[in-house]
Design an enzyme around this catalytic site. Structure first.
Site, PDB file in Angstrom:
ATOM      1  CB  SER A 233      -0.854  -0.001   1.254  1.00 15.14           C
ATOM      2  OG  SER A 233      -0.019   0.090   2.393  1.00 15.14           O
ATOM      3  CE  LYS A 234       0.079   6.702  -3.362  1.00 18.44           C
ATOM      4  NZ  LYS A 234       0.779   6.475  -4.585  1.00 18.44           N
ATOM      5  NE  ARG A 235       3.744   5.090   6.603  1.00 20.57           N
ATOM      6  CZ  ARG A 235       4.399   6.235   6.486  1.00 20.57           C
ATOM      7  NH1 ARG A 235       3.927   7.181   5.702  1.00 20.57           N
ATOM      8  NH2 ARG A 235       5.516   6.440   7.147  1.00 20.57           N
ATOM      9  CE  LYS A 236       2.678  -4.060   4.651  1.00 15.23           C
ATOM     10  NZ  LYS A 236       1.843  -5.239   4.885  1.00 15.23           N
ATOM     11  CB  SER A 238       2.483   0.381  -3.638  1.00 16.09           C
ATOM     12  OG  SER A 238       1.544   1.180  -2.994  1.00 16.09           O
TER      13      SER A 238
END
Length: 462
Positions: A233-236, A238
């Site tokens: 995710s954006k945080r993870k 990507s």
RNA sequence: GUCCCCUUCGUCUAGCCUGGUCCAGGACACUGGGUUUUCAUCCCAGCGACACGGGUUCAAAUCCCGUAGGGGACGCCA
């Protein structure tokens, strides 16, 4: 034959960590084998392809130190090639025109899904020649009607799929442009790609592509389908690779960290690029998906922060300092400061933020710290230290340390009672590198100025 | 729904192919101690996993089968 691999992202977005890892594994495999690493941009999606993304991908790869040996090659620059091949397939009866409309196909697909069947093209036009005049058509490839297809994947091992799972997919759209599953095959063959290394979201596609190789009279390359990094995710992970750069991660650390997602070399955690190239191999690539863990990335980053040459570190820190509007330049002092601060933050951003006091005296004194340490017991000693410092022959951490120790002894005060007030005077807080290094890191006049100003904070007796 | 792939500590992983050396090793994170002029670094310790169920075997994390869970694919996207 020497190894040739390609990383083939579409330019419909920026490069994120998943893509970066795929690129890295291609790169490492190529370098390990003394082969060639090609960058090809899959830009046949005319709706979404953007040149700015191509540039962004090239930039990201460049930052990560994976300059392609060939490319970037744009597929759209090769359109003529594809049409030739499609004509040939049509002539040889390996492909055929299909006059179904998108609406018609969509209807069939929905019906199949609703009835719990696998959506599959009906092959309505496979053996027909009664083509309507002036109607748009697509070109479909003839897939084998029976049998199985087996590939020996470098990561997944042998995988077999029954051809009844496959349908005659479109290789040319009604607007005359070729589609992905056809184009990859032609490109990989034309570019003499020997090993196709990509995410395992393409594993199923491989079984569509193998018959295309055969229809074209070509031998399929070796495949290697990497497990995906899950839960990006954006945080993870990507987010764009550049976001990590801007957040103060070192490219070495990013490369090091993503190399360990799905690959390992015993218990080793920290790898130089040379080690990565030397040790990388598909024997050690796992089949299960992994998660992106930013905590571990940070740790890897701290390890690299400790490893870099001070001058190199200083150079990389510079832009982050400038971003904070500090008046800094790359000089010996910055190198010295970088060396003092290197293990005091997880990222270049943090280190820069914690280093501001070196470059500006516009900081607030920590009230609690002032209250706790700027006490009368320390005042006479600090004043004497200031005087001694004024006349010090050699402005170095060692000789400054000598003065602190001597004066402390004379006044019978512990070092903490001198160190803390000094820190507060120079930085505003009690958290900093070793005081002697700290004092020495300032030009003498600046250190004295701050010490004198700080000395005004000494409170009254309690 | 159909097909493909996967399943060891919270996370990344070693071990699995070539069963015994594994009451499962390392790393991150977390917790607790220690070193230190502060903070950070560093050091030590602790916590913590073979998805489940059957087999095969003297012996299974390791081999076989099944179940469950997760991911992916099924486009005139790539």
């Amino acid at each position: 034959m020497s190894v040739r691999v390609r990383f083939a992202p579409s330019n419909t977005g920026t490069l994120h960590m998943g893509g970066a890892r795929t690129a890295l594994f291609n790169y490492l495999y190529a370098k390990n084998k003394g082969g060639t690493f090609i960058l090809r941009i899959e830009d046949t999606d005319r709706e979404r392809s953007k040149e700015e993304y191509t540039e962004s991908i090239v930039e990201a790869l460049d930052w990560l130190g994976m300059e392609p040996d060939e490319g970037p090659i744009l597929q759209t620059s090769r359109l003529g090639m594809y049409n030739e091949r499609i004509e040939k397939l049509l002539e040889e009866g390996h492909a055929y025109r299909c006059y179904c409309t998108p609406e018609e196909l969509e209807e069939q697909r929905e019906k199949a899904l609703a009835e719990g069947r696998k959506p599959k093209y009906s092959r309505k036009w496979r053996d027909r020649t009664d083509y309507p005049e002036d109607q748009p058509y697509t070109v479909r490839i003839k897939m084998p009607l029976e049998g199985t297809i087996t590939i020996d994947d470098m990561v997944q091992g042998e995988v077999t799929v029954d051809v009844d799972q496959l349908d005659d997919f479109i290789i040319m759209r009604s607007d005359g442009t070729p589609t992905y599953n056809f184009v990859v095959v032609v490109d990989d063959a034309d570019m003499d790609v020997t090993h196709v290394i990509r995410g395992d979201d393409h594993l199923n596609n491989t079984f569509r592509q193998v018959p295309v190789y055969r229809a074209l009279g070509l031998e399929p390359p070796t495949f290697g389908h990497l497990p995906l990094i899950s839960g990006l995710s954006k945080r993870k992970g990507s987010a764009a690779v550049q976001d990590y750069r801007d957040r103060g991660f070192l490219s070495e650390a990013v490369v090091n960290y993503i190399s360990r997602l799905g690959w390992s070399h015993g218990d080793q955690e920290i790898f130089t690029r040379e080690e990565l190239v030397e040790y990388f191999g598909f024997d050690s690539v796992g089949k299960s998906p992994s998660n992106f863990d930013e905590d571990k990335l940070k740790w890897v980053n701290t390890e690299w922060l400790k490893k870099l040459e001070a001058s190199d570190l200083a150079q990389r820190l510079l832009p982050f300092l400038k971003k904070l509007d500090l008046d800094v330049e790359l000089d010996d002092r910055l190198v010295q400061i970088a060396d003092l601060m290197r293990d005091r933050g997880d990222t270049l951003v943090e280190i820069a933020e914690k280093s501001t006091y070196f470059f500006t005296d516009q900081f607030d004194y920590d009230e609690k710290a002032v209250k706790k340490w700027m006490k009368p017991v320390s005042e006479p000693a600090i004043k004497e230290i200031i005087e001694s410092l004024e006349g010090l022959d050699e402005w170095s951490a060692d000789s400054i340390g000598t003065i602190y120790r001597e004066v402390g002894k004379k006044h019978e005060v512990g070092l903490a009672k001198l160190a803390q007030p000094t820190r507060i005077s120079l930085t505003g807080s009690t958290s900093s590198p070793s005081v002697f290094d700290l004092v020495a890191s300032f030009p003498r006049e600046e250190a004295l100025r701050r010490l004198r100003k700080g000395a005004e904070l000494f409170g009254d007796d309690e």
